[in-house]
Design a protein around this motif. Structure first.
Motif, PDB file in Angstrom:
ATOM      1  N   ASP A 156       0.832  -1.208   0.000  1.00 16.99           N
ATOM      2  CA  ASP A 156       0.000   0.000   0.000  1.00 16.99           C
ATOM      3  C   ASP A 156       0.864   1.255   0.000  1.00 16.99           C
ATOM      4  O   ASP A 156       0.540   2.238  -0.665  1.00 16.99           O
ATOM      5  N   GLU A 157       1.968   1.205   0.742  1.00 17.97           N
ATOM      6  CA  GLU A 157       2.840   2.373   0.824  1.00 17.97           C
ATOM      7  C   GLU A 157       3.441   2.715  -0.538  1.00 17.97           C
ATOM      8  O   GLU A 157       3.552   3.892  -0.903  1.00 17.97           O
ATOM      9  N   GLU A 158       3.797   1.710  -1.309  1.00 19.00           N
ATOM     10  CA  GLU A 158       4.345   1.967  -2.639  1.00 19.00           C
ATOM     11  C   GLU A 158       3.275   2.543  -3.566  1.00 19.00           C
ATOM     12  O   GLU A 158       3.564   3.411  -4.394  1.00 19.00           O
ATOM     13  N   VAL A 159       2.039   2.065  -3.427  1.00 17.83           N
ATOM     14  CA  VAL A 159       0.935   2.615  -4.219  1.00 17.83           C
ATOM     15  C   VAL A 159       0.728   4.084  -3.856  1.00 17.83           C
ATOM     16  O   VAL A 159       0.549   4.942  -4.724  1.00 17.83           O
ATOM     17  N   ARG A 160       0.772   4.374  -2.558  1.00 20.13           N
ATOM     18  CA  ARG A 160       0.615   5.760  -2.117  1.00 20.13           C
ATOM     19  C   ARG A 160       1.737   6.642  -2.666  1.00 20.13           C
ATOM     20  O   ARG A 160       1.500   7.787  -3.071  1.00 20.13           O
ATOM     21  N   MET A 161       2.944   6.118  -2.686  1.00 22.90           N
ATOM     22  CA  MET A 161       4.067   6.891  -3.229  1.00 22.90           C
ATOM     23  C   MET A 161       3.833   7.226  -4.698  1.00 22.90           C
ATOM     24  O   MET A 161       4.084   8.348  -5.143  1.00 22.90           O
ATOM     25  N   LEU A 162       3.332   6.249  -5.454  1.00 25.33           N
ATOM     26  CA  LEU A 162       3.046   6.479  -6.867  1.00 25.33           C
ATOM     27  C   LEU A 162       1.943   7.515  -7.039  1.00 25.33           C
ATOM     28  O   LEU A 162       2.055   8.429  -7.870  1.00 25.33           O
ATOM     29  N   VAL A 163       0.880   7.393  -6.255  1.00 29.85           N
ATOM     30  CA  VAL A 163      -0.246   8.329  -6.347  1.00 29.85           C
ATOM     31  C   VAL A 163       0.229   9.751  -6.032  1.00 29.85           C
ATOM     32  O   VAL A 163      -0.086  10.701  -6.759  1.00 29.85           O
ATOM     33  N   HIS A 164       1.003   9.899  -4.958  1.00 33.30           N
ATOM     34  CA  HIS A 164       1.490  11.230  -4.584  1.00 33.30           C
ATOM     35  C   HIS A 164       2.437  11.791  -5.648  1.00 33.30           C
ATOM     36  O   HIS A 164       2.437  13.005  -5.914  1.00 33.30           O
ATOM     37  N   LEU A 165       3.224  10.912  -6.273  1.00 30.26           N
ATOM     38  CA  LEU A 165       4.124  11.357  -7.336  1.00 30.26           C
ATOM     39  C   LEU A 165       3.326  11.910  -8.515  1.00 30.26           C
ATOM     40  O   LEU A 165       3.633  12.992  -9.044  1.00 30.26           O
ATOM     41  N   VAL A 166       2.273  11.199  -8.917  1.00 26.72           N
ATOM     42  CA  VAL A 166       1.461  11.632 -10.059  1.00 26.72           C
ATOM     43  C   VAL A 166       0.695  12.915  -9.723  1.00 26.72           C
ATOM     44  O   VAL A 166       0.594  13.825 -10.554  1.00 26.72           O
ATOM     45  N   LEU A 167       0.161  12.993  -8.509  1.00 26.21           N
ATOM     46  CA  LEU A 167      -0.520  14.225  -8.100  1.00 26.21           C
ATOM     47  C   LEU A 167       0.459  15.406  -8.088  1.00 26.21           C
ATOM     48  O   LEU A 167       0.098  16.525  -8.444  1.00 26.21           O
ATOM     49  N   GLY A 168       1.691  15.129  -7.702  1.00 21.42           N
ATOM     50  CA  GLY A 168       2.712  16.173  -7.717  1.00 21.42           C
ATOM     51  C   GLY A 168       3.001  16.665  -9.131  1.00 21.42           C
ATOM     52  O   GLY A 168       3.209  17.857  -9.353  1.00 21.42           O
ATOM     53  N   LEU A 169       3.001  15.742 -10.097  1.00 16.67           N
ATOM     54  CA  LEU A 169       3.203  16.129 -11.490  1.00 16.67           C
ATOM     55  C   LEU A 169       2.067  17.018 -11.977  1.00 16.67           C
ATOM     56  O   LEU A 169       2.287  17.975 -12.731  1.00 16.67           O
TER      57      LEU A 169
END
Length: 215
Positions: A156-169
């Motif tokens: 779940d933590e890796e999924v959250r990292m990906l989501v936050h990365l995309v939202l940051g973009l």
């Protein structure tokens, strides 16, 4: 968030107050917005306003929360339609978001939020409040519904990292738009969508040029 008395108002009076608040925060950034203008436009006494909201920041964050709820509805429908495909969902949602932020009926309101970000200062002035309600729910929704068989993620933590990365973009893309707008330079909706699509492509497939096969 609004007091219970606000939700007991007739729908017409509630929406009149909401529209007046949108108009005022569209006219001016948070620091310069006036409760006096809101109540004048809504046609209510000042005392009535404080029966419904604690202060200016309270109604401001209520407007942000209404928008969060709309975004949550978009996201839930889209990720279901895309059968959990994260990148397809992100591409569709960001296209819709760019349309809303740049050309939608509340575009000037969004511009003030992005360009001034004064609501952070308001939060510091009201440390006991939780702004906005439901913070993190959009991320939780994606974590729950993403089809992980399509991704090289283990937790779940890796999924959250990906989501936050995309939202940051996405925030970076909108920051690019608003910075240029502040300098008097217009950026088209199409150009913003192409920019965001390119960033998603790089993230999904990589930016490293593939070596050609040699005999």
């Amino acid at each position: 968030m609004p007091k219970p008395t606000f939700f007991r108002l007739p729908e017409e009076k509630r929406m009149r107050l909401v529209k007046a608040a949108y108009a005022e925060f569209t006219r001016a950034p948070f620091a310069d917005a006036s409760i006096s203008n809101i109540i004048k436009d809504a046609g209510i006494p000042r005392g009535s306003f404080y029966q419904y909201f604690e202060d200016k920041s309270d109604i401001f964050f209520y407007l942000l929360d209404r928008m969060r709820e709309n975004a949550e509805g978009w996201m839930q429908r889209t990720i279901t339609e895309q059968k959990g495909d994260f990148f397809a969902t992100a591409a569709i949602l960001f296209d819709k978001a760019i349309d809303a932020l740049v050309d939608g009926p509340y575009a000037p309101f969004y511009r003030n939020v992005f360009m001034y970000m004064d609501f952070h200062a308001a939060a510091k002035l009201s440390p006991g409040m939780h702004h906005p309600k439901g913070k993190g729910q959009l991320v939780d929704l994606l974590v729950e519904h993403i089809d992980r068989t399509q991704l090289d993620l283990q937790s779940d933590e890796e999924v959250r990292m990906l989501v936050h990365l995309v939202l940051g973009l996405f925030m970076q893309t909108m920051g690019y738009y608003y910075n240029h707008l502040a300098d008097g330079e217009e950026t088209s909706v199409l150009a913003l969508k192409k920019r965001m699509a390119q960033l998603l492509q790089w993230l999904k497939y990589g930016a490293v040029k593939k070596e050609e096969a040699h005999d």
